[in-house]
Design a protein around this motif. Structure first.
Motif, PDB file in Angstrom:
ATOM      1  N   TYR A 165       0.837  -1.203   0.000  1.00  0.00           N
ATOM      2  CA  TYR A 165       0.000   0.000   0.000  1.00  0.00           C
ATOM      3  C   TYR A 165       0.873   1.254   0.000  1.00  0.00           C
ATOM      4  CZ  TYR A 165      -4.643  -2.064   0.636  1.00  0.00           C
ATOM      5  OH  TYR A 165      -5.821  -2.732   0.437  1.00  0.00           O
TER       6      TYR A 165
ATOM      7  N   LEU B  55      -7.758   7.593   2.933  1.00  0.00           N
ATOM      8  CA  LEU B  55      -8.637   6.840   2.040  1.00  0.00           C
ATOM      9  C   LEU B  55      -8.114   5.431   1.769  1.00  0.00           C
ATOM     10  CD1 LEU B  55      -9.581   9.617  -0.551  1.00  0.00           C
ATOM     11  CD2 LEU B  55     -10.852   8.872   1.469  1.00  0.00           C
TER      12      LEU B  55
ATOM     13  N   HIS C  73     -18.482  -3.874   3.145  1.00  0.00           N
ATOM     14  CA  HIS C  73     -19.317  -3.623   1.963  1.00  0.00           C
ATOM     15  C   HIS C  73     -20.478  -4.599   1.835  1.00  0.00           C
ATOM     16  CE1 HIS C  73     -16.958  -6.989   0.371  1.00  0.00           C
ATOM     17  NE2 HIS C  73     -17.868  -7.110  -0.559  1.00  0.00           N
TER      18      HIS C  73
ATOM     19  N   ALA D 289     -10.483   2.287   2.423  1.00  0.00           N
ATOM     20  CA  ALA D 289     -10.774   1.279   1.396  1.00  0.00           C
ATOM     21  C   ALA D 289     -10.614  -0.133   1.966  1.00  0.00           C
ATOM     22  CB  ALA D 289      -9.860   1.474   0.194  1.00  0.00           C
ATOM     23  N   GLN D 290      -9.597  -0.327   2.819  1.00  0.00           N
ATOM     24  CA  GLN D 290      -9.415  -1.633   3.461  1.00  0.00           C
ATOM     25  C   GLN D 290     -10.573  -1.942   4.401  1.00  0.00           C
ATOM     26  OE1 GLN D 290      -5.300  -2.438   4.926  1.00  0.00           O
ATOM     27  NE2 GLN D 290      -4.805  -0.444   4.041  1.00  0.00           N
TER      28      GLN D 290
ATOM     29  N   HIS E 253     -13.591  -0.776   4.133  1.00  0.00           N
ATOM     30  CA  HIS E 253     -14.775  -1.014   3.300  1.00  0.00           C
ATOM     31  C   HIS E 253     -14.772  -2.423   2.704  1.00  0.00           C
ATOM     32  CE1 HIS E 253     -18.303  -0.012   1.101  1.00  0.00           C
ATOM     33  NE2 HIS E 253     -17.729  -0.045  -0.088  1.00  0.00           N
ATOM     34  N   SER E 254     -13.584  -3.004   2.533  1.00  0.00           N
ATOM     35  CA  SER E 254     -13.509  -4.364   2.004  1.00  0.00           C
ATOM     36  C   SER E 254     -14.144  -5.368   2.974  1.00  0.00           C
ATOM     37  CB  SER E 254     -12.052  -4.750   1.731  1.00  0.00           C
ATOM     38  OG  SER E 254     -11.317  -4.882   2.945  1.00  0.00           O
TER      39      SER E 254
END
Length: 391
Positions: free
Chosen positions: A229, A304, A315, A308-309, A311-312
């Motif tokens: 990352y 962000l 979701h 994003a991690q 949200h994985s």
């Protein structure tokens, strides 16, 4: 030229709005990735240098502190240490926050390991029926913190060259979580689901050799994942920094705020990826008080890339809003910023925090009045609803 640039920016905004409104995510991502591919082709030296700098940042600041700590934490989890903590400290930690005892598992994991494991185990608790959807929404907001070794080791010791600064960042970030828990606190209720047939437990295998082997393998995978990352976002941020539109926006903000450009760059890019943002702020020509405060904000917000991690993991739950999570992290970042600022006012800065590359505090706060007013209105509205039941 300025008019042409203005028209271009407006067209880009309209295109983004259209694609997002009609859920054309594939087209949007194709456009964005095509832009980065073109930059890779046209500016290979820039991208390679950014990748090397990202790798250096990872191996000099993150890997030495995170890798051994993750191994030790994995061994602790393997020997059921977190469940033991939860048994004794669960009611002490969770009930005051309006959460069930089982939620302490995710809270302790988050305190020990940082992003994004707190959210991962929060989702597992929800899948097992230990918490309901409202408790999950609250828990992922609270159990999402920077790890102590990242704050103390990577940021404080490696980047800032001052371990005490890392402890201050740790204090501010954890205390901001407590404030968020108070803001989000609701009356404790038993989980909707009573099917607690499973719990998160460690492996029964207590063979030290096997535990050490699996802990090292997990630590390698975790740290390499973090390093990946850092490297990829180092390249992305380098491309953004060399973008004409970004530099125009940066100049406009610079003229309004009077903050150094490198500090502004660190703040804006840190909203995307926190490690690079903290590094830029630590090396920027900015007063150390503001430097620490902005780093504190970035670490609490997380960036962000980490969102994003998170949200994985979340979701798949329609009842969990990632937008609400982002708003809460912004509020937590502001709280952490204020805690750091207030703490520094009561500390002997000459003996505790000395950074030779930092400049005196010469910042005009007039431009921040609208933001402060918005925050005041928000909190006034929130507390009026809580105290006086105003709709």
């Amino acid at each position: 030229m300025k008019f042409l640039l203005f028209i271009t920016i407006v067209l880009i905004i309209i295109l983004l709005f259209y694609l997002l409104k009609y859920n054309k995510v594939n087209i949007l991502m194709t456009i964005i990735l095509t832009y980065f591919i073109i930059n890779f082709i046209l500016n290979p030296t820039l991208c390679i240098d950014a990748s090397i700098n990202g790798a250096k940042l990872f191996f000099t600041s993150l890997f030495p502190s995170l890798f051994p700590f993750i191994i030790i934490t994995n061994i602790l989890v393997a020997y059921d240490g977190v469940n033991i903590y939860s048994t004794f400290l669960g009611p002490l930690i969770s009930r005051p926050l309006g959460l069930p005892k089982e939620a302490s598992f995710a809270l302790i994991i988050s305190m020990l390991c940082g992003y994004p494991l707190g959210a991962k185990y929060s989702c597992e608790l929800y899948d097992l029926g230990n918490i309901n959807s409202s408790e999950l929404s609250k828990l992922i907001s609270i159990a999402s913190n920077s790890s102590p070794l990242f704050l103390i080791g990577s940021v404080g010791t490696s980047m800032l060259g001052n371990t005490r600064a890392g402890y201050l960042l740790l204090f501010s970030n954890y205390l901001s979580c407590v404030f968020m828990a108070i803001i989000l606190k609701h009356k404790y209720k038993e989980p909707v689901s009573k099917l607690k047939v499973k719990t998160i437990k460690a492996s029964k295998n207590n063979n030290l050799g096997m535990v050490l082997k699996s802990s090292i393998e997990n630590a390698i995978a975790t740290t390499l994942n973090i390093g990946s990352y850092v490297v990829i976002f180092s390249v992305i941020l380098a491309i953004i920094k060399n973008n004409v539109v970004f530099n125009i926006v940066l100049n406009k903000i610079y003229m309004e705020s009077s903050l150094p450009k490198n500090a502004l760059s660190g703040i804006i890019l840190g909203l995307i990826e926190v490690t690079n943002g903290c590094y830029l702020l630590s090396k920027g020509n900015i007063n150390y008080v503001l430097s620490l405060c902005f780093i504190s904000f970035l670490c609490a917000f997380s960036g962000l890339a980490i969102i994003a991690q998170i949200h994985s993991f979340t979701h798949k739950y329609k009842e969990i809003s990632i937008i609400k999570y982002v708003i809460r992290k912004v509020i937590q970042g502001v709280i952490s910023f204020i805690i750091t600022l207030v703490s520094l006012l009561f500390l002997n800065d000459r003996t505790l925090f000395t950074f030779s590359n930092k400049t005196p505090l010469t910042i005009s706060f007039k431009s921040y009045i609208p933001i402060l007013l918005l925050l005041f209105i928000y909190f006034a509205h929130y507390f009026s609803k809580k105290l006086f039941d105003v709709s």
